[in-house]
Design an enzyme around this catalytic site. Sequence first.
Site, PDB file in Angstrom:
ATOM      1  N   ASP A   1       0.857  -1.270   0.029  1.00 31.79           N
ATOM      2  CA  ASP A   1      -0.096   0.073  -0.010  1.00 31.79           C
ATOM      3  C   ASP A   1       0.981   1.170   0.184  1.00 31.79           C
ATOM      4  O   ASP A   1       2.238   1.302   0.392  1.00 31.79           O
ATOM      5  CB  ASP A   1      -0.863  -0.135   1.144  1.00 31.79           C
ATOM      6  CG  ASP A   1      -1.710  -1.223   1.418  1.00 31.79           C
ATOM      7  OD1 ASP A   1      -2.384  -1.445   0.486  1.00 31.79           O
ATOM      8  OD2 ASP A   1      -1.789  -1.930   2.335  1.00 31.79           O
TER       9      ASP A   1
ATOM     10  N   ASP B   1      -1.594  -2.306  -4.831  1.00 34.13           N
ATOM     11  CA  ASP B   1      -2.540  -2.890  -3.796  1.00 34.13           C
ATOM     12  C   ASP B   1      -3.265  -1.647  -3.419  1.00 34.13           C
ATOM     13  O   ASP B   1      -3.996  -0.753  -4.340  1.00 34.13           O
ATOM     14  CB  ASP B   1      -1.728  -3.209  -2.614  1.00 34.13           C
ATOM     15  CG  ASP B   1      -2.701  -4.072  -1.712  1.00 34.13           C
ATOM     16  OD1 ASP B   1      -3.916  -4.365  -2.127  1.00 34.13           O
ATOM     17  OD2 ASP B   1      -2.201  -4.592  -0.609  1.00 34.13           O
TER      18      ASP B   1
ATOM     19  N   ASP C   1      -4.201   1.510   4.365  1.00 31.37           N
ATOM     20  CA  ASP C   1      -4.890   0.495   4.972  1.00 31.37           C
ATOM     21  C   ASP C   1      -4.580   0.697   6.415  1.00 31.37           C
ATOM     22  O   ASP C   1      -3.660   0.788   6.886  1.00 31.37           O
ATOM     23  CB  ASP C   1      -4.248  -1.073   4.687  1.00 31.37           C
ATOM     24  CG  ASP C   1      -4.966  -1.469   3.241  1.00 31.37           C
ATOM     25  OD1 ASP C   1      -5.864  -0.756   2.582  1.00 31.37           O
ATOM     26  OD2 ASP C   1      -4.593  -2.735   3.085  1.00 31.37           O
TER      27      ASP C   1
ATOM     28  N   ARG D   1     -13.735  -0.741  -2.025  1.00 30.85           N
ATOM     29  CA  ARG D   1     -13.207  -0.420  -0.824  1.00 30.85           C
ATOM     30  C   ARG D   1     -12.926   1.004  -0.695  1.00 30.85           C
ATOM     31  O   ARG D   1     -11.577   1.384  -0.346  1.00 30.85           O
ATOM     32  CB  ARG D   1     -11.781  -1.274  -0.724  1.00 30.85           C
ATOM     33  CG  ARG D   1     -11.838  -2.854  -0.946  1.00 30.85           C
ATOM     34  CD  ARG D   1     -10.484  -3.458  -0.662  1.00 30.85           C
ATOM     35  NE  ARG D   1     -10.801  -4.947  -0.998  1.00 30.85           N
ATOM     36  CZ  ARG D   1      -9.758  -5.674  -1.120  1.00 30.85           C
ATOM     37  NH1 ARG D   1      -8.518  -5.083  -0.556  1.00 30.85           N
ATOM     38  NH2 ARG D   1     -10.094  -7.049  -1.006  1.00 30.85           N
TER      39      ARG D   1
END
Length: 447
Positions: free
Chosen positions: A229, A265, A269, A321
Amino acid sequence: MRLITKAFAGACAIALLAVAAPAATGSEEAGETVAGPLSRGSGTALGHQVLGPRDGWAAYGRGTTGGASAAPGDVHTVSTRSELLAALGEQDNDTPKIIYVSGTIDINVDEQDRPVDCGYFADPGYSLAAYLEAYDPETWGMDERPHGPLEEARDRSHRNQAAHSIYRVPSNTTLVGLGKDARITGGAMYIRGAQNVIVRNLTFADNADCFPAWDPLDGAAGNWNSEFDAVWVHSSTHVWMDHNTFDGGGRPEQEHFGRTFMIYDGSVDITRGSDLVTMSYNHFDNYDKGMLVGGGDGHQEDIGRLRVTYHHNLFENVMQRSPRVRRGEVHLYNNHYRVTDEGIFDYAWGVGLESSIYAQNNYFEGPIAPGSIAHRWNGTDLYETGTYLNGVSRRHQVDVVSAHNAARPGSPLGTEAGWTPWLYEKIDPVAKVSRDVPRNAGAGKLD
């Protein structure tokens, strides 16, 4: 669909189709919120700004001040990878520090700050061409994950890249971009085991994984999975990320084994027991997988934590997401979701296990079906009010839960979040959100 060309990612793919070159050798405090204004200013004054006293979950308890109290000797301006790493210091360096980023810092450079490609990290036993030949479902099958010498070489290559490209931000740090063009490219920021961190006015881009893993057991047709990420908040508390731009690269066009070869990715997160995070005025642009709050249903350390606020963020062409939530108490208000291309949007709010999402006055724009705004992933409830789609008149208001339940009658959602947000400064009307957030969100927008 709009894609952003990535020179580094393209060079990686070319380098790895041939035999690659050898690799280079605290606890939470309860109490009152911290008082103090969220001052505005330009230049180096940004490093001394702190989170406002009611500005989301990161204001809880002692609040979030980052390195605002840094002594003059702990204020740095950096423009290269080596300078950035030196200024950050060791992971246990909790001395308050302010780090200003000037211009573009490329993490994919060698020790002399010379650019490198994926071949720099590759194990001598790895090449993408050989990997594709060895694990082709036509010969390997779909019943077991890759193993053996080539998978081991891929894993060593991945570890080489991780050791070089991951940079860790310690406690009591403010990291802020100078001016309108400060960027960090090619790396992965880990805020891990840290407390009291501020990241502002930076653009993050090109954080490609050179060595995606093939998993034939992931879904009915298998999938390629990547890591790295742009930012990973792991087991950390009191984190404020504000006015940053995250350039995701979209969904790559290249396929192997009939599946998209994923080299990117997510953006940010927030996992592994992290807590008390505020995400404000950020621009998340062109992501397949946007972000997670909670990394897995089995992560028991997340229980009672993962309290996150998202407000005045712009999610542009983020396919899914934004965020997907497990267990956390997440306040989503005054965010703007924009989709410009047909057929790319999957969902925005992922209602995961024991999640408690409270959504207020968010605006959606583009070819989005009302029933796709939320998606149930082992969760049960979502509280939502004031959501509008493609207009701000009464007829454009969407009852997100009812629309979801009509579209997916087999997995209905309830409307009880189980909590009520109280740490916020002001919730704007959606008409103001639709105008102001695209103008003000992202890096280079601070006065």
